[in-house]
Design an enzyme around this catalytic site. Structure first.
Site, PDB file in Angstrom:
ATOM      1  N   ASP A   1      76.557  47.490  52.517  1.00  0.00           N
ATOM      2  CA  ASP A   1      76.055  47.719  51.165  1.00  0.00           C
ATOM      3  C   ASP A   1      74.732  46.967  50.965  1.00  0.00           C
ATOM      4  O   ASP A   1      74.293  46.235  51.864  1.00  0.00           O
ATOM      5  CB  ASP A   1      77.125  47.253  50.160  1.00  0.00           C
ATOM      6  CG  ASP A   1      77.111  48.079  48.887  1.00  0.00           C
ATOM      7  OD1 ASP A   1      76.099  48.745  48.605  1.00  0.00           O
ATOM      8  OD2 ASP A   1      78.126  48.057  48.150  1.00  0.00           O
TER       9      ASP A   1
ATOM     10  N   ASP B   1      77.185  55.925  43.059  1.00  0.00           N
ATOM     11  CA  ASP B   1      78.628  55.840  43.301  1.00  0.00           C
ATOM     12  C   ASP B   1      79.368  56.942  42.548  1.00  0.00           C
ATOM     13  O   ASP B   1      79.072  57.212  41.382  1.00  0.00           O
ATOM     14  CB  ASP B   1      79.184  54.508  42.758  1.00  0.00           C
ATOM     15  CG  ASP B   1      78.896  53.348  43.694  1.00  0.00           C
ATOM     16  OD1 ASP B   1      78.143  53.523  44.670  1.00  0.00           O
ATOM     17  OD2 ASP B   1      79.427  52.255  43.425  1.00  0.00           O
TER      18      ASP B   1
END
Ligand SMILES: *[C@@H]1O[C@H](CO)[C@@H](O)[C@H](O)[C@H]1NC(C)=O
Ligand SMILES: *[C@@H]1O[C@H](CO)[C@@H](O)[C@H](O)[C@H]1NC(C)=O
Ligand SMILES: *[C@@H]1O[C@H](CO)[C@@H](O)[C@H](O)[C@H]1NC(C)=O
Ligand SMILES: *[C@@H]1O[C@H](CO)[C@@H](O)[C@H](O)[C@H]1NC(C)=O
Length: 413
Positions: free
Chosen positions: A158, A219
């Protein structure tokens, strides 16, 4: 002539060169904690939903017992919030011993013994998005070595709490560090999602050389609105995204939320159809212990999986948009195709869509094509390219067709 041909082949192969770790020649399939289980670390009061080895083991058992593994869903991935808030005395990430009492290596052994692969999460930056220890540039080598030592099979890397210049150094550096461990580890990069997902800020040639898959955009959340928003972004930017994908290197529109709370039955089909057309990773985030039979049947649809896993690895595109009807097309190996007609409308009357294969530019086989309705699991007959046919498409639903040259006998239903 011969030299020219060699030149063309070389040019083509350099265009599509991908990370050389031999992994994911077709899109990865599996399961991941994030969308459904988030950063739930409360194993005392919420033992069913907390991130820990117990959850991973229960899911692993289910993946074997309920047929997921045998259909290709083999990666099982821990997302954020698995570590303690500090590294150990030698600077290594350490799992929270309350939630992972056996450690990650033992968990990898458990997963491997069941024919599955274990994924883990780290974040290039000062902290993970959930506030756990990040992987700064200085920590990349030790973290890659730790994951390899634990026999982890996949890393989602990430990008919270690092800036663009650190990312430009860190993502290639982690790729090299994983390679240097000698263990093939599927490398999933969140990098482009932090840079807007588009050139010139994102260099997709470079990404394909260093990562196996990457998150391009926001997301996913547990709603149809979120799914539609992602679909629209991938359609609008398909000319940049589509050439980036291929065997070993995939665009990732994020997890499948089929089986969660937010999608209706029709909407669930729509997410699966578009993800299959996009050659997207099929990574579920849902509760396999309580999933409904309907959702399970959709996720386990063999023809949908066959389309997603096509060996040509060519991402499909939206080829038409007329009002709220969208037509999506993916070219498959052996002159086969997948077509999805999506109705994004909220008008309760199913839309009747009339078309022909010729109108979809499927014309090569003059003998015609066999058509299958993927989600109805129905053979519709053999159609000549110019023969018109009509499809009723439900609101927020889809009709997905599998198109196969009539001369090919076997059908994979
Ligand atoms: C490391 O990279 C080399 C060269 O690209 C490749 O041949 C090798 O298979 C890679 N090894 C791993 C473990 O990814
Ligand atoms: C990371 O930490 C360093 C050192 O404290 C700080 O200078 C830098 O701004 C931080 N970076 C981000 C993106 O938060
Ligand atoms: C990014 O962070 C690094 C190290 O923390 C710093 O040296 C650099 O100036 C920062 N770059 C930008 C563009 O902010
Ligand atoms: C993108 O990356 C490729 C591969 O590393 C490189 O050859 C190319 O020059 C880069 N493109 C740009 C615009 O930086």
């Amino acid at each position: 002539m011969h030299l020219l041909f060699v030149g063309i082949v070389l040019a083509l192969s350099s265009l599509v060169s991908s990370l050389d770790n031999g992994l994911v020649r077709t899109p990865p399939m599996g399961w991941m904690t994030w969308e459904r289980y988030r950063c739930d670390i409360d194993c005392e009061d919420d033992p069913e939903n907390c991130i820990g080895e117990d959850l991973i083991k229960r899911i692993a058992d289910k993946m074997v017992d309920s047929g997921w593994r045998d259909l290709g869903y083999v990666y099982i991935s821990i997302d954020d919030c698995w570590t303690l808030k500090a590294r150990d005395s030698s600077g290594r990430l350490q799992p929270d011993p309350k939630r992972f009492p056996s450690g990650i290596k033992a968990l990898a052994d458990y997963v491997h013994a069941r024919g599955l692969k274990l994924g883990i999460y780290a974040d290039l930056g000062n902290y993970t998005c959930g506030g756990y220890p990040g992987t700064t540039l200085d920590n990349i080598k030790i973290d890659a070595e730790t994951f390899a030592k634990w026999e982890v099979d996949m890393l989602k890397f990430d990008g919270c709490y690092s800036n663009s210049s650190e990312k430009a150094i860190g993502y290639p550096k982690m790729s090299a560090a994983l390679n240097a461990t000698g263990r093939p580890i599927l490398y999933s990069c969140s990098w482009p999602a932090y840079e807007g997902g588009l050139p010139p800020k994102v260099n997709y040639s470079l990404l394909g050389e260093i990562c196996n898959m990457w998150r391009n955009y926001d997301d996913i959340q547990d709603s149809w609105e979120s799914v539609l928003n992602i679909i629209e972004w991938f359609a609008e930017n398909q000319d940049n995204l589509q050439p980036a994908a291929g065997p070993g290197r995939w665009n990732d529109p994020d997890m499948l939320i089929v089986g969660d709370f937010g999608l209706s039955y029709e909407q669930s089909k729509s997410q699966l159809a578009i993800w299959a057309i996009l050659a997207a990773p099929l990574i579920m985030s849902n509760d396999l212990m309580t999933i409904s039979e309907d959702s399970k049947e959709l996720l386990q649809n063999r023809l949908m999986i066959y389309i997603n896993q096509d060996p040509l690895g060519k991402q499909g595109k939206r080829i038409a948009k007329v009002g709220c009807l969208e037509v999506w097309l993916r070219e498959l190996a052996d002159e086969q195709y997948a077509v999805a007609v999506l109705n994004t409308g909220t008008d309760g009357l199913p839309k009747r869509f009339t078309t022909s294969l010729a109108e979809l530019s499927i014309t090569k086989c003059t003998f015609g094509y066999k058509l299958y309705n993927v989600f109805d699991k129905e053979y519709l007959g053999t159609f000549k390219p110019e023969t018109a046919f009509q499809l009723p498409v439900n609101p927020s639903g889809v009709v997905m067709l599998f198109v196969r040259p009539a001369a090919l006998a076997y059908h994979p239903l």
